[in-house]
Design an enzyme around this catalytic site. Structure first.
Site, PDB file in Angstrom:
ATOM      1  CG  ASP A 104      16.220   7.410   6.470  1.00  0.00           C
ATOM      2  OD1 ASP A 104      15.585   6.506   5.898  1.00  0.00           O
ATOM      3  OD2 ASP A 104      15.674   8.311   7.131  1.00  0.00           O
ATOM      4  CG  ASN A 158      13.969  -1.447  10.069  1.00  0.00           C
ATOM      5  OD1 ASN A 158      15.191  -1.346  10.037  1.00  0.00           O
ATOM      6  ND2 ASN A 158      13.176  -0.384   9.970  1.00  0.00           N
TER       7      ASN A 158
HETATM    8  C1  FPP Z   1      16.488   2.931   5.506  1.00  0.00           C
HETATM    9  O1  FPP Z   1      15.972   3.379   4.292  1.00  0.00           O
HETATM   10  C2  FPP Z   1      17.293   1.763   5.285  1.00  0.00           C
HETATM   11  C3  FPP Z   1      17.088   0.535   5.837  1.00  0.00           C
HETATM   12  C4  FPP Z   1      16.022   0.229   6.789  1.00  0.00           C
HETATM   13  C5  FPP Z   1      17.958  -0.594   5.490  1.00  0.00           C
HETATM   14  C6  FPP Z   1      19.394  -0.244   5.432  1.00  0.00           C
HETATM   15  C7  FPP Z   1      20.119  -1.301   4.750  1.00  0.00           C
HETATM   16  C8  FPP Z   1      21.089  -1.070   3.829  1.00  0.00           C
HETATM   17  C9  FPP Z   1      21.564   0.259   3.440  1.00  0.00           C
HETATM   18  C10 FPP Z   1      21.790  -2.200   3.226  1.00  0.00           C
HETATM   19  C11 FPP Z   1      22.453  -2.972   4.327  1.00  0.00           C
HETATM   20  C12 FPP Z   1      23.550  -3.749   3.872  1.00  0.00           C
HETATM   21  C13 FPP Z   1      24.014  -4.822   4.542  1.00  0.00           C
HETATM   22  C14 FPP Z   1      25.269  -5.398   4.125  1.00  0.00           C
HETATM   23  C15 FPP Z   1      23.316  -5.436   5.701  1.00  0.00           C
HETATM   24  P1  FPP Z   1      14.404   3.363   4.105  1.00  0.00           P
HETATM   25  O2  FPP Z   1      14.029   2.093   3.453  1.00  0.00           O
HETATM   26  O3  FPP Z   1      13.741   3.625   5.413  1.00  0.00           O
HETATM   27  O4  FPP Z   1      14.221   4.562   3.134  1.00  0.00           O
HETATM   28  P2  FPP Z   1      12.953   5.519   3.055  1.00  0.00           P
HETATM   29  O5  FPP Z   1      12.915   6.269   4.351  1.00  0.00           O
HETATM   30  O6  FPP Z   1      13.277   6.383   1.890  1.00  0.00           O
HETATM   31  O7  FPP Z   1      11.757   4.653   2.854  1.00  0.00           O
END
Ligand code: FPP
Length: 244
Positions: free
Chosen positions: A13, A61
């Protein structure tokens, strides 16, 4: 190095907040997050972890803006295009859990290719949760068991925890299906529909760093926190002097 958890699950996250703090678009956080997945995979494998499960995309998502969803769907392809040789070098096997048939065909192909290319590896399993949601997973499992009852293959009172576990998406992980340690980054302290059944006895470690800031030392720190906790499965401490 003693008592390294066999199965570590991570809610990655904070990509968006990390990017925003730097004045960058959210997708820059996901891009950096992908690089951190590489670092953490090698670090976990080096430590002797057996399964690393990463929550890369949840069934919720899809509600994000189109451009962000499209970017996230391209990430597995980019990740595996550049990283499969290193995965093979490190004997890491890729697995995926989730409703992958609902992913864009290109994403499905990229993941499937990586699963096949690493199928013979015998080291750590890098298990991506992609279009995964725990409630849906449990419902799917219950539906399969109900079909078996309807077909007269089992009786309702023969349904055990083991029956349920073998109908979840972690069934292929066998004895390592349940994570001993769940890590969530970025200071949020929620489970967010991740592995609801499998986390029954897991230790939860919440780190304040955002996912793009994670590195091998942070992983070791989380493992150390885990090692310093008592795990008793509802019983008494293994070591009587630890009893509270
Ligand atoms: C949450 O951060 C993250 C995600 C929903 C996506 C996670 C994906 C990756 C870390 C890359 C994945 C890599 C591969 C190889 C598939 P957020 O966007 O919710 O962060 P925020 O809460 O700060 O908005």
């Amino acid at each position: 190095m003693q008592r390294i958890p066999h199965h570590i699950a991570i809610i990655m996250d904070g990509n968006g907040r990390w990017a925003k703090a730097k004045g960058l678009p959210r997708i820059a956080g996901h891009q950096r997050g992908m690089d951190v997945v590489k670092t953490m995979t090698i670090a976990a494998s080096d430590l002797g972890v057996k399964v690393l499960t990463l929550y890369a995309f949840s069934t919720e998502n899809w509600k994000r803006p189109d451009n962000e969803v499209q970017f996230l769907m391209k990430l597995p392809g980019r990740f595996f295009d550049t990283f499969v040789p290193e995965l093979i070098e490190n004997n890491v096997r890729v697995e995926v859990m989730g409703y992958t048939d609902q992913l864009p065909v290109g994403t499905q192909k990229a993941v499937q290719a990586a699963v096949e290319q690493t199928a013979k590896n015998t080291g750590m399993v890098l298990n991506f949760a992609l279009n995964y949601g725990a409630r849906a997973e449990i419902i799917t499992g219950v539906q399969q068991i109900a079909e078996q009852v309807l077909a007269g293959q089992i009786k309702p009172d023969q349904i055990t925890e083991q029956t349920m576990a073998t109908h979840l998406m972690t069934a292929s992980l066998g004895e390592y299906g349940d994570p001993e340690l769940l890590i969530r980054t970025s200071g949020e302290e929620r489970v967010s529909n991740f592995l609801l059944w499998q986390l029954a006895y897991s230790e939860f470690v919440f780190l304040t760093k955002h996912w793009p800031e994670m590195d091998a030392d942070e992983l070791k720190r989380a493992i150390l926190i885990y090692q310093n906790r008592h795990r008793r499965f509802g019983g008494l401490a293994e070591n009587k002097s630890d009893k509270e």
